[in-house]
Design a protein around this motif. Structure first.
Motif, short mmCIF file in Angstrom:
data_model
loop_
_atom_site.label_atom_id
_atom_site.label_comp_id
_atom_site.label_asym_id
_atom_site.label_seq_id
_atom_site.Cartn_x
_atom_site.Cartn_y
_atom_site.Cartn_z
N GLN A 206 -8.32 1.16 -4.11
CA GLN A 206 -8.18 0.20 -6.01
C GLN A 206 -9.26 1.98 -6.73
N ARG A 207 -8.60 2.28 -7.46
CA ARG A 207 -9.04 3.16 -8.90
C ARG A 207 -10.22 2.85 -9.61
N SER A 208 -10.37 1.83 -10.17
CA SER A 208 -11.34 0.94 -10.53
C SER A 208 -11.43 -0.60 -9.83
N ALA A 209 -12.55 -1.13 -9.86
CA ALA A 209 -12.55 -1.74 -9.33
C ALA A 209 -13.82 -2.76 -10.54
N ASP A 210 -13.49 -4.29 -11.24
CA ASP A 210 -14.52 -5.44 -11.78
C ASP A 210 -14.97 -6.01 -10.81
N VAL A 211 -16.01 -5.47 -9.75
CA VAL A 211 -16.49 -6.31 -8.48
C VAL A 211 -15.97 -8.18 -8.67
N PHE A 212 -16.97 -8.23 -10.18
CA PHE A 212 -17.88 -9.39 -10.06
C PHE A 212 -16.64 -10.41 -10.54
N LEU A 213 -15.17 -10.18 -11.49
CA LEU A 213 -14.35 -10.63 -12.27
C LEU A 213 -13.13 -10.33 -11.15
N GLY A 214 -12.76 -9.17 -10.55
CA GLY A 214 -11.84 -9.00 -10.29
C GLY A 214 -11.26 -8.59 -9.14
N VAL A 215 -12.65 -8.26 -8.49
CA VAL A 215 -12.20 -7.85 -7.41
C VAL A 215 -12.40 -9.20 -5.96
N PRO A 216 -12.62 -9.64 -6.28
CA PRO A 216 -12.53 -11.61 -5.19
C PRO A 216 -10.75 -12.12 -6.16
N PHE A 217 -10.53 -11.96 -6.90
CA PHE A 217 -9.02 -11.47 -6.86
C PHE A 217 -8.16 -10.45 -6.17
N ASN A 218 -8.45 -9.91 -5.94
CA ASN A 218 -7.65 -8.50 -5.46
C ASN A 218 -7.36 -8.31 -3.47
N ILE A 219 -9.15 -9.42 -3.49
CA ILE A 219 -8.83 -9.60 -1.95
C ILE A 219 -7.90 -10.32 -1.65
N ALA A 220 -8.00 -12.11 -2.51
CA ALA A 220 -7.15 -13.22 -2.27
C ALA A 220 -5.53 -12.31 -2.50
N SER A 221 -5.58 -12.22 -3.57
CA SER A 221 -3.93 -10.97 -3.70
C SER A 221 -3.11 -10.37 -3.15
N TYR A 222 -3.88 -9.84 -2.26
CA TYR A 222 -3.23 -8.59 -1.52
C TYR A 222 -3.14 -9.27 0.07
N SER A 223 -4.17 -10.27 0.51
CA SER A 223 -4.78 -11.25 1.96
C SER A 223 -3.05 -12.28 1.44
N PHE A 224 -3.18 -12.62 0.50
CA PHE A 224 -1.41 -13.60 0.19
C PHE A 224 -0.70 -12.43 0.95
N LEU A 225 -0.64 -11.64 0.63
CA LEU A 225 0.66 -10.49 0.40
C LEU A 225 0.45 -10.19 1.53
N ILE A 226 -0.32 -10.09 2.70
CA ILE A 226 -0.21 -9.67 3.78
C ILE A 226 0.45 -10.49 4.51
N HIS A 227 -0.17 -11.75 4.69
CA HIS A 227 0.68 -13.47 5.34
C HIS A 227 2.23 -13.08 4.77
N MET A 228 3.32 -13.44 3.99
CA MET A 228 3.98 -13.07 3.54
C MET A 228 4.17 -12.00 3.86
N ILE A 229 4.30 -10.79 3.99
CA ILE A 229 4.96 -10.04 4.31
C ILE A 229 5.28 -10.17 5.90
N ALA A 230 3.31 -10.94 6.56
CA ALA A 230 4.12 -10.74 8.16
C ALA A 230 5.31 -12.00 7.87
N GLN A 231 4.92 -12.94 7.76
CA GLN A 231 6.07 -13.62 7.86
C GLN A 231 7.16 -13.37 7.85
N VAL A 232 7.50 -12.76 6.86
CA VAL A 232 8.83 -12.28 6.97
C VAL A 232 9.24 -11.72 8.01
N CYS A 233 8.53 -10.77 8.46
CA CYS A 233 9.05 -9.68 9.31
C CYS A 233 8.20 -9.84 11.18
N ASP A 234 7.97 -11.25 11.25
CA ASP A 234 7.92 -11.82 12.59
C ASP A 234 6.79 -11.34 12.92
#
Length: 305
Positions: A206-234
């Motif tokens: 992440q080139r630029s990170a608003d730690v108070f507002l943006g980063v909590p969203f980014n952490i959750a969003s990419y964690s969701f993405l990992i779970h989703m891709i893991a599921q569809v790829c077994d």
């Protein structure tokens, strides 16, 4: 205290202690440091912050919007997600000579933005003209100079899991100026996947990170993405590694940061996905369930744009 939330709180503390004042594009000013990394073991629980309420609905809808390839806010507005409204609204005011009439964050500005989003929802032609953000994340993920990176990534994980090229880039240098007109050049610019012992991990730069507002969203969003891709790829889930360039707290968020740091973290929630979904493009909002989320009250702060 979970190690996941501790890492985030330690980042806030580090910036308050070690960060340096730095001017920025928005004019608000930041306390900034260059270069930092956090690691989240997704087996510990889903890394959704508990020291302030995070609005999961917005994160999921935004992620589904990215994956769909859309770059118009209408889908988000139709689902009452407001996180991308301010930039196209400011662009609308500017293009119609209304910036002076509606000073940012004034009561008249807030009232006008409500009317703007209402019209986005109700008027398709208006939405097409003023709701477009340019070639931002969704376009780059699904159509990077004509190449569908997400479809390629899923297939490559399945057929070549040992590859060191499992990368998606949102940073298309030739289109950065166009992205800047109504949207924002990608802050989370590049992510890479890694498979080891049947577990899927992802590192985000992440080139630029608003730690108070943006980063909590980014952490959750990419964690969701990992779970989703893991599921569809077994696969099982592994780690989310979050690497930063310019990591910062905005000067107008200091009071909110101190309030958050005064709170004791609670147990992390769990994520439950609809196991019937086997195609990354078939996920809908109803396919996500967060179990055991017990956060403190939200902490409001203005987005710097």
């Amino acid at each position: 205290m979970s190690n996941s939330e501790k890492q985030y709180l330690d980042l806030l503390k580090m910036l308050l202690l070690e960060g340096k004042e730095k001017n920025d594009r928005t004019g608000v000013g930041t306390i900034s440091k260059f270069g930092y990394q956090m690691r989240f073991d997704l087996s510990e629980g889903f890394p959704l912050l508990t020291t302030k309420k995070i609005f999961v609905k917005s994160i999921i809808h935004e992620l589904l919007w990215f994956i769909s390839g859309s770059t118009n806010i209408k889908y988000l507005v139709d689902n009452d997600v407001k996180i991308w409204n301010e930039r196209p609204f400011q662009s609308y005011l500017k293009s119609n000579g209304l910036l002076d009439k509606y000073p940012k964050y004034s009561n008249s500005w807030k009232e006008k933005m409500l009317l703007f989003t209402k019209r986005i929802k109700e008027d398709n032609d208006f939405a097409k003209k003023y709701g477009e953000l340019g070639p931002i994340y969704g376009k780059q993920w699904r159509n990077f100079n004509g190449f569908d990176q997400i479809s390629w990534l899923i297939n490559e994980i399945k057929v070549n899991p040992n590859s060191r090229r499992l990368i998606v880039s949102a940073w298309n240098a030739s289109e950065i100026l166009e992205m800047s007109k109504s949207g924002l050049p990608p802050c989370h610019t590049l992510f890479q996947f890694y498979i080891q012992n049947g577990k899927l991990s992802c590192q985000l730069y992440q080139r630029s990170a608003d730690v108070f507002l943006g980063v909590p969203f980014n952490i959750a969003s990419y964690s969701f993405l990992i779970h989703m891709i893991a599921q569809v790829c077994d696969l099982e889930v592994g780690e989310f590694i979050h690497s930063f360039g310019d990591v910062h707290i905005y000067q107008n968020h200091i009071e909110q940061v101190n309030l958050q740091l005064s709170r004791t973290p609670r147990q992390l929630p769990k994520l439950k996905l609809n196991k019937e979904i086997k195609n990354i493009f078939d996920f809908k909002y109803k396919d996500f369930e967060i179990l055991g989320y017990n956060p403190y009250n939200p902490i409001k702060a203005n987005v710097a744009i």
